[in-house]
Scaffold this motif. Sequence first.
Motif, short mmCIF file in Angstrom:
data_model
loop_
_atom_site.label_atom_id
_atom_site.label_comp_id
_atom_site.label_asym_id
_atom_site.label_seq_id
_atom_site.Cartn_x
_atom_site.Cartn_y
_atom_site.Cartn_z
N SER A 1 38.74 2.84 -21.20
CA SER A 1 38.08 1.53 -21.04
C SER A 1 37.61 1.32 -19.62
O SER A 1 36.50 0.81 -19.38
CB SER A 1 39.04 0.41 -21.46
OG SER A 1 39.40 0.52 -22.81
N PHE A 2 38.44 1.70 -18.64
CA PHE A 2 38.07 1.56 -17.24
C PHE A 2 36.81 2.38 -16.95
O PHE A 2 35.87 1.90 -16.29
CB PHE A 2 39.22 2.02 -16.35
CG PHE A 2 38.92 1.97 -14.87
CD1 PHE A 2 39.24 0.85 -14.13
CD2 PHE A 2 38.33 3.05 -14.22
CE1 PHE A 2 38.97 0.79 -12.76
CE2 PHE A 2 38.06 3.01 -12.86
CZ PHE A 2 38.37 1.87 -12.14
N VAL A 3 36.79 3.62 -17.42
CA VAL A 3 35.64 4.50 -17.16
C VAL A 3 34.38 3.95 -17.82
O VAL A 3 33.29 3.99 -17.24
CB VAL A 3 35.96 5.93 -17.65
CG1 VAL A 3 34.71 6.81 -17.58
CG2 VAL A 3 37.07 6.54 -16.81
N GLN A 4 34.50 3.44 -19.02
CA GLN A 4 33.34 2.89 -19.71
C GLN A 4 32.78 1.68 -18.96
O GLN A 4 31.55 1.52 -18.85
CB GLN A 4 33.72 2.51 -21.14
CG GLN A 4 33.98 3.72 -22.03
CD GLN A 4 34.51 3.35 -23.40
OE1 GLN A 4 35.15 2.30 -23.57
NE2 GLN A 4 34.29 4.20 -24.39
N GLU A 5 33.66 0.83 -18.44
CA GLU A 5 33.21 -0.32 -17.64
C GLU A 5 32.55 0.13 -16.35
O GLU A 5 31.53 -0.42 -15.93
CB GLU A 5 34.40 -1.24 -17.34
CG GLU A 5 34.95 -1.98 -18.53
CD GLU A 5 33.93 -2.98 -19.09
OE1 GLU A 5 33.18 -3.58 -18.30
OE2 GLU A 5 33.88 -3.14 -20.32
N LEU A 6 33.13 1.15 -15.71
CA LEU A 6 32.56 1.67 -14.47
C LEU A 6 31.19 2.29 -14.71
O LEU A 6 30.27 2.14 -13.90
CB LEU A 6 33.52 2.69 -13.85
CG LEU A 6 33.14 3.25 -12.47
CD1 LEU A 6 33.06 2.14 -11.43
CD2 LEU A 6 34.16 4.31 -12.03
N ALA A 7 31.04 2.98 -15.84
CA ALA A 7 29.77 3.63 -16.17
C ALA A 7 28.65 2.59 -16.33
O ALA A 7 27.48 2.87 -16.02
CB ALA A 7 29.91 4.46 -17.44
N ARG A 8 29.00 1.40 -16.79
CA ARG A 8 27.99 0.34 -16.95
C ARG A 8 27.45 -0.12 -15.60
O ARG A 8 26.31 -0.60 -15.50
CB ARG A 8 28.58 -0.83 -17.72
CG ARG A 8 28.91 -0.52 -19.17
CD ARG A 8 29.30 -1.79 -19.94
NE ARG A 8 29.69 -1.49 -21.29
CZ ARG A 8 30.94 -1.32 -21.70
NH1 ARG A 8 31.93 -1.45 -20.83
NH2 ARG A 8 31.21 -1.04 -22.97
N LEU A 9 28.29 0.02 -14.56
CA LEU A 9 27.86 -0.39 -13.21
C LEU A 9 27.14 0.74 -12.48
O LEU A 9 26.60 0.51 -11.38
CB LEU A 9 29.08 -0.83 -12.40
CG LEU A 9 29.88 -2.02 -12.94
CD1 LEU A 9 31.12 -2.26 -12.08
CD2 LEU A 9 29.02 -3.27 -12.97
N LEU A 10 27.14 1.94 -13.04
CA LEU A 10 26.55 3.11 -12.38
C LEU A 10 25.56 3.78 -13.32
O LEU A 10 25.89 4.75 -14.00
CB LEU A 10 27.66 4.10 -11.98
CG LEU A 10 28.74 3.57 -11.02
CD1 LEU A 10 29.90 4.55 -10.95
CD2 LEU A 10 28.15 3.34 -9.62
#
Length: 713
Positions: A610-619
Motif C-alpha cells: 500500500s505504501f509503494v502504491q501511494e508513493l507511485a502515485r506521487l512519482l
Amino acid sequence: LDVPMDTWSYFQTCLVSIWLHRFYIYSAVAFGISLWIVIQFTTSRTKKKVTEPGTADKLGNGCVPPQAQEVHVAGVKIFYGSQTGTAKRFAKALAEAVTSLNLPVEVINMGDYDPEDGLAEETSSKNICVFLVATYTEGQPPESAAWFCKWLEEAANDFRVGKSFLQGLRYAVFGLGNSAYVDHYNTVGRRMDRWLWMLSASRIMTRTEGDCNVAQSKHGSIEADFETWKAKFLTRLQALCKGERKSCSEKCKKGKCKSSGKQSKETSDHEHGTSEHENTEAEELFETSSEEEAGDTDSVIDVEDLGNIMGHMKKAKVLLQSRYHLMYFVCKFLQDKLNFLVICALFSGYKLIGSHSGVKLCRWTKSMLRGRGGCYKHTFYGIESHRCMEATPSLACANKCVFCWRHHTNPVGTEWRWKMDQPEVILQEAIEKHQNMIRQFKGVSGVKAARLEEALAVKHCALSLVGEPIMYPHINRFVRLLHQHGISTFLVTNAQFPEEIRRLEPVTQLYVSVDASTKESLRRIDRPLFKDFWQRFLDSLKALAEKQQRTVYRLTLVKAWNVDELKAYADLISLGKPDFIEVKGVTYCGESSASSLTMANVPWHGEVVSFVQELARLLPEYGIACEHEHSNCLLMAHSKFQVDGEWRTWIDYGRFQELITEHEHSGGSRTFTAADYTARTPPWALFGARERGFDPLDVRFQRKNKARDISGC
C-alpha cells in the motif's frame, strides 16, 4: 529576581562540598545498588523453593508402570557422528539396550538428518535425543556431522533465532575423543552440549566424555567409558519414564554443566587442565563460539584499543571465578558496554579479516544452495544468490540506526582511525574464507552438487555486511580488484559521506539508504554521529544524481516511525533521481538495550504494498516493477527501464564486465550508463505475478505446520 548573597554563598558552598566528596557519594550509591541486587537475588531464590514431589511408584521389569495415565517418554532418537565407526557401533549398542525397555528407538546418522527441519519437531515429541559424536582432526567434527554442528552453532549464536528455539527438547551427550590431543580433546561434544543448552534444550544428565587414550581413560578404555555411561543413561531413562522431572542441577552456564554429586565429579575428571578448559567459564561470559574457544585468533582482530579490551576481559575472568551471582551481574553489565569486535564477530558468525574488514555467509546463499530460493536481488536484478559474497572493507559506521541488525556491537566513528589493510589482502582473505564456508556444505542433506561447485566461484559481492564500506580510504582500489576478478559490485552507503560518493569509481549498482525523509525522523531513526548530518544526507543524494551507472534508494519502513512521510520521500527522490527504489519492511532483530523497536514496528507485506502504491502515485516517472514477498520487499523502477512494455531491471553481468574493463583500460575516458547493461526481467519476478517473486525453479521451504508448496510460489 534578586537573590540574597548569603543564600547564594550557602548554595555555592554546598555544591563545592558535594564535588569534593563525590568519591564517597559514588561509593555509597554503588554499595546501595549492590546490596539491592543481593537482596533481590536472595528473595527470588526463596520464592523459587518448592516441595520435592513424593516418591514415584517403583518400576517393574518394564519402563512404564501398568497404571500409567500419561506417556512421559515416547521414544529415544540416537544421533551419531562417526569417522571410524566407533560412535556408530556405540549407537547400535545403545539402541539394543533401549529396546529392552520396550521403548521405540531410532538410530540416525547426522549426515542424513536435516537439523533445520527436524530438531524443532523434537521439542514437542516427548522423545529423548541422544548425541554420540566424535572429535576428529584439529578439533573438527566428523565429515558426516559437519553440517549438523555448523547449523547448531549458527542457530545458537544468531540473535535472529529465538533463544527458546529448542525449549522442550530433552537430550544427553556422549563425546568421543583422545586426550593425547590435549588442545582438542572432546571439543565437538562440549560445543554441541553448549549450543543445545543455549537454545534452551534440557539436559537429562551430565555430559560424559569417552577417552581413547587408555592411559588416561577413567575406566581403562573408551568402550568401558561408554558402558559406564550407558548404564547411568538407562537408569535415568527409566526414571524419566516414571515421570520424574529432576535432571541436572540447572545451574549451568553457557553449556558447562554444574550438576552436583558423583556424575559432576566424574565429568570434571575428564576435563584436563589445558588453557582452553581452564578458561571455559570465563570465555562463556562473553558468549564465545567455537572459533574463540579453540584459540582461532586469526579471524578475530579488534579494530579498537586491544589493550583496553584485554584488560576488561582479565577483570571479567577474575570476577567470574568468585562465582558469586552479584559478580556475574556486574560482568554481564561490562559485557553489554564493551564495544569490541570479539562479541561482534561471534554474535552472528561472520569472519573478520585483518583489522577492519569482514565476510559472512548470507542465509540466502545457504537457501539457494539447497534449492530453496534466492534473495530479493535474485528476483530484482538476477544475481545468483549462491555465488554472492557478503563482505565489507569497513566494519565502522557513522550511524547507530535503531534497526541495526548488529545491535551496535561494531565500532562507530566519523573518520578513519584504524590501521589500514591493503585491498589485495582483504580480497584474497575474503574469498578464501567465503570458499571455506561454502565447502562446509559438502555432503549436507539437500544441497545441490552443481550449485555447490558454482558457489566456489564468486560472481557477486554485496558490500553491505555491516558498517560503512565507503569509509575505507582504498575503496576504489578494492572495487577495481573485484571487477578484475569478474565480480560484480553492489555497494551500500548510509548517505553521510558525499565527497566519497563523488570520488567513487563506477560500481555495478550503488545504493543509498534513505531511512527517513525529514531531519527529525532521520535523527531519531539513524541517530547519526555527524552534527551536520542532514546537510551531508542531502549532499549525498545530490552526489548520487551525478552517477551514470545504476543507482538505488533503499527505503526501510518502520511502522509508527517513518511510514507517514510520503510527500517528503517524493521530494527526496526528485533530488537524487535514482534508477530504482527498494522499499522494504524493517526486519526485527531481537531485543536490544540500544533500540526500542518491537515486532509491532514491523509492517505487514500488505502495508508495504500500500505504501509503494501511494508513493507511485506521487512519482509519475516511476512504476512498480518487482516484488519479493519472502523479504517483504518491492522494487520501483524509472520508466526508462520499461522498454516496449517490458521491464528490464535485471543486469547483463557479462556486458557490465566488458564495459568496466574498457572504462578502466581507457583511464576513465570511455564511459557507459545504466542503460548499457540491462536485461529483461522474467515474468515470475514482476509485481502481481502468481509466484510473488519466488523463482519457480526452486522449491519454497515451509516451516513446520505449514504445507510444502512445490509450485514455486
